[in-house]
Design an enzyme around this catalytic site. Sequence first.
Site, PDB file in Angstrom:
ATOM      1  N   CYS A 102      49.579  48.743  37.908  1.00 38.46           N
ATOM      2  CA  CYS A 102      50.592  49.616  37.301  1.00 38.46           C
ATOM      3  C   CYS A 102      50.054  50.908  36.702  1.00 38.46           C
ATOM      4  O   CYS A 102      50.834  51.748  36.253  1.00 38.46           O
ATOM      5  CB  CYS A 102      51.373  48.847  36.239  1.00 38.46           C
ATOM      6  SG  CYS A 102      50.426  48.471  34.745  1.00 38.46           S
ATOM      7  N   CYS A 123      47.130  42.464  31.908  1.00 35.54           N
ATOM      8  CA  CYS A 123      47.711  43.755  31.562  1.00 35.54           C
ATOM      9  C   CYS A 123      49.006  43.492  30.809  1.00 35.54           C
ATOM     10  O   CYS A 123      49.862  42.744  31.287  1.00 35.54           O
ATOM     11  CB  CYS A 123      47.963  44.564  32.833  1.00 35.54           C
ATOM     12  SG  CYS A 123      48.859  46.106  32.530  1.00 35.54           S
ATOM     13  N   CYS A 137      52.236  44.853  32.995  1.00 42.35           N
ATOM     14  CA  CYS A 137      52.742  44.239  34.237  1.00 42.35           C
ATOM     15  C   CYS A 137      52.289  42.798  34.440  1.00 42.35           C
ATOM     16  O   CYS A 137      52.602  42.203  35.466  1.00 42.35           O
ATOM     17  CB  CYS A 137      52.344  45.086  35.443  1.00 42.35           C
ATOM     18  SG  CYS A 137      50.590  44.968  35.879  1.00 42.35           S
ATOM     19  N   CYS A 141      35.487  39.940  30.185  1.00 47.07           N
ATOM     20  CA  CYS A 141      34.895  39.723  31.504  1.00 47.07           C
ATOM     21  C   CYS A 141      36.012  39.949  32.528  1.00 47.07           C
ATOM     22  O   CYS A 141      36.912  39.126  32.667  1.00 47.07           O
ATOM     23  CB  CYS A 141      34.341  38.303  31.569  1.00 47.07           C
ATOM     24  SG  CYS A 141      33.404  37.958  33.052  1.00 47.07           S
TER      25      CYS A 141
END
Length: 148
Positions: free
Chosen positions: A68, A114, A117, A137
């Site tokens: 996104c 995220c 999204c 990570c």
Amino acid sequence: MIKWADIIHFTNKGNPTPDKRVEKTPEEWKQILTPEEFQVTRLKGTERSFSSELCSLFDPGIYECKCCGTLLFDASEKFESGTGWPSFTQPLKENAIAYNADKSYGMIRVEVVCNTCDAHLGHVFPDGPEPSGLRYCINAISLSKIKE
């Protein structure tokens, strides 16, 4: 600065509110992502360790979500962890990342996605360098780098 206690709080009590939300159907994601990108970001896969040049690149810049375009990490927070995946000590903004309990494979970990999204990025661990002590990570395939 986000610390491990903050991550545990977000995981158990709820994540920060994102600036915006992006939602697509699996079919829409498949149209814009490669099969491997889809496997990792949408199906919570993991790329092979040491499979990306992003692990050893430390040039200035910003890393964004492959799905996104949300700005996620600054290269100044990147460090060599020796794990085979890009590692960061902090996200760019507190609300860029969401944290989920991951009890898969007989382990208890904190998944990072995220916050815009819900793309799977990787995991965060409390074994990074000071001052935060964090190691995000991240699957390199989940990221795009914007040159500074």
